[in-house]
Design a protein around this motif. Structure first.
Motif, short mmCIF file in Angstrom:
data_model
loop_
_atom_site.label_atom_id
_atom_site.label_comp_id
_atom_site.label_asym_id
_atom_site.label_seq_id
_atom_site.Cartn_x
_atom_site.Cartn_y
_atom_site.Cartn_z
N GLY A 138 0.84 -1.19 0.00
CA GLY A 138 0.00 0.00 0.00
C GLY A 138 0.87 1.24 0.00
O GLY A 138 1.81 1.33 0.79
N TYR A 193 -3.54 9.00 3.65
CA TYR A 193 -2.59 8.12 4.31
C TYR A 193 -1.41 7.92 3.36
O TYR A 193 -1.59 7.81 2.14
CB TYR A 193 -3.23 6.77 4.63
N ALA A 253 2.34 5.58 3.11
CA ALA A 253 3.29 4.64 3.68
C ALA A 253 4.55 5.40 4.09
O ALA A 253 4.90 6.42 3.46
CB ALA A 253 3.62 3.56 2.66
N ARG A 293 -6.21 0.56 4.26
CA ARG A 293 -4.86 0.03 4.06
C ARG A 293 -4.86 -1.44 3.65
O ARG A 293 -3.79 -2.02 3.47
CB ARG A 293 -4.06 0.21 5.34
#
Length: 127
Positions: free
Chosen positions: A47, A59, A61, A109
């Motif tokens: 992800g 979001y 990583a 996620r």
């Protein structure tokens, strides 16, 4: 026909930039969160980033934080991934996927929870 189509991949030198696009057809992205995932040769899916539709929550990583930016233009039914300061380890096939926005907080996620996937676009970072 419900479809996601990625574009914008290619070959770029380390330190360069690319902007990936994920265009939806056959449905509106207004009700969907969009995630970007990648898979390098011989490795599992990872992800990269995702964005909700309701409030634009994002979001990233850790591996891309500060270098990649996700954004969406619902009027164009398109989501973008701006990738800067690219590194050889960013080389992968990049996929976008759609998840009903109501499930964003719980499942954003988790790739397996996404409903629709594009075919992918290759990004190669090499000198």
């Amino acid at each position: 026909q419900l479809q996601l189509v990625e574009s914008g991949g290619g070959l770029v030198q380390p330190g360069g930039s690319l902007r990936l696009s994920c265009a939806a057809s056959g449905f509106t992205l207004d009700y969907y969160a969009i995630g970007w995932f990648r898979q390098a040769q011989g490795k599992g899916r990872e992800g990269v980033s995702c964005i909700s539709s309701s409030d634009g929550e994002t979001y990233y990583a850790d591996s891309v934080k500060g270098r990649f930016t996700i954004s969406r233009d619902n009027a164009k039914n398109t989501v973008y991934l701006q990738m800067n300061s690219l590194k050889p380890e960013d080389t992968a096939v990049y996929y976008c996927a759609a998840l009903l926005d109501v499930y964003y907080r719980e499942y954003a996620r988790i790739g397996a929870m996404y409903d629709y996937w594009g075919q992918g676009t290759q990004v190669t970072v090499s000198s």
